[in-house]
Design a protein around this motif. Sequence first.
Motif, mmCIF file in Angstrom:
data_model
loop_
_atom_site.group_PDB
_atom_site.id
_atom_site.type_symbol
_atom_site.label_atom_id
_atom_site.label_comp_id
_atom_site.label_asym_id
_atom_site.label_seq_id
_atom_site.Cartn_x
_atom_site.Cartn_y
_atom_site.Cartn_z
ATOM 1 N N UNK A 86 0.827 -1.205 0.000
ATOM 2 C CA UNK A 86 0.000 0.000 0.000
ATOM 3 C C UNK A 86 0.866 1.262 0.000
ATOM 4 N N UNK A 87 1.833 1.326 0.897
ATOM 5 C CA UNK A 87 2.673 2.526 0.986
ATOM 6 C C UNK A 87 3.517 2.716 -0.273
ATOM 7 N N UNK A 90 1.191 4.144 -2.956
ATOM 8 C CA UNK A 90 0.857 5.558 -2.734
ATOM 9 C C UNK A 90 2.045 6.456 -3.059
ATOM 10 N N UNK A 91 3.234 6.086 -2.593
ATOM 11 C CA UNK A 91 4.407 6.929 -2.834
ATOM 12 C C UNK A 91 4.793 6.963 -4.316
ATOM 13 N N UNK A 92 4.621 5.821 -4.988
ATOM 14 C CA UNK A 92 4.934 5.786 -6.423
ATOM 15 C C UNK A 92 3.982 6.686 -7.195
ATOM 16 N N UNK A 93 2.685 6.601 -6.863
ATOM 17 C CA UNK A 93 1.697 7.422 -7.565
ATOM 18 C C UNK A 93 1.935 8.900 -7.290
ATOM 19 N N UNK A 114 -6.196 10.304 -2.980
ATOM 20 C CA UNK A 114 -7.393 9.504 -2.691
ATOM 21 C C UNK A 114 -6.984 8.141 -2.149
ATOM 22 N N UNK A 115 -5.938 7.563 -2.761
ATOM 23 C CA UNK A 115 -5.458 6.258 -2.288
ATOM 24 C C UNK A 115 -4.954 6.343 -0.858
ATOM 25 N N UNK A 116 -4.361 7.493 -0.502
ATOM 26 C CA UNK A 116 -3.851 7.670 0.859
ATOM 27 C C UNK A 116 -4.982 7.634 1.881
ATOM 28 N N UNK A 117 -6.180 8.047 1.464
ATOM 29 C CA UNK A 117 -7.327 8.038 2.366
ATOM 30 C C UNK A 117 -7.815 6.619 2.651
ATOM 31 N N UNK A 118 -7.336 5.672 1.858
ATOM 32 C CA UNK A 118 -7.779 4.281 2.025
ATOM 33 C C UNK A 118 -6.987 3.555 3.099
ATOM 34 N N UNK A 119 -6.178 4.292 3.867
ATOM 35 C CA UNK A 119 -5.331 3.644 4.876
ATOM 36 C C UNK A 119 -6.164 2.894 5.923
ATOM 37 N N UNK A 125 -9.070 -4.364 6.676
ATOM 38 C CA UNK A 125 -8.932 -5.621 5.933
ATOM 39 C C UNK A 125 -7.903 -6.529 6.594
ATOM 40 N N UNK A 126 -6.822 -5.932 7.079
ATOM 41 C CA UNK A 126 -5.814 -6.706 7.800
ATOM 42 C C UNK A 126 -6.421 -7.297 9.064
ATOM 43 N N UNK A 127 -7.120 -6.441 9.827
ATOM 44 C CA UNK A 127 -7.778 -6.887 11.058
ATOM 45 C C UNK A 127 -8.796 -7.983 10.761
#
Length: 230
Positions: A86-87, A90-93, A114-119, A125-127
């Motif tokens: 995920x990180x 986001x950083x690549x985009x 917008x992707x950063x807001x999906x944190x 999902x992990x939980x």
Amino acid sequence: MLEDGLSYPVRGDWIGRVIIGGVLGFLSFLLIPAFALMGYLVRVLETTVAGAEDPPEFEEWGDLLVKGIVATAIALAYTIVPLLVYFVFVFVVLGAGGAIGGDAGALVGSLGAIAALAFLPVLFLVYYAVPAALTAYAARDSAGAAFDVSILRPVLFSTEYLVAVLLPIVVTFVLWIATLVLAFTVVGIVLLPFLQFYGQVAIFRMFGTAFASVSDRVELGGSGTASAAV
């Protein structure tokens, strides 16, 4: 499920069990007690799926340590890999948006924002996935089962499991309030590890119950299909 989970930790000879669990929780900063405690929670999952009504006892400490280490590795794999992907994404985009510049770069940068807001959804999902993975490992006594899609899919997409994931949030909130109340007194602070152990055992009981329910339904469905084919 909630009533069963909350009553489960205090069944049988519960006082000695809660004392041991609380002490292990208090000493978790030493790591080995933390692994032993995690191993016990895995055993709760294992015995619940097997149909036991009472919590397991603290015994076979070597096995508890091994199970705890393996379960911790599974939880870390499910946590670190998605978050890392995920990180990086986001950083690549965001980096690509800055490099491109202009309107196109602004658009790419907006997508990254917008992707950063999906944190938080990623964390949920992990939980959501980790308890199912740990229960699969406990039920099959195989670390590979924790990553077996054929085992996890029916559980993750079941109503029983969704309820089992949401109910612990309520339990955790209640325990959090109780923790705040206890934290104002010296006696309360001493009792915190024991209260936390109670909550952990109750929550893992709920996860195990949901997993067992779905697994039984899937196996019965499979048996029925096989019989019909014969």
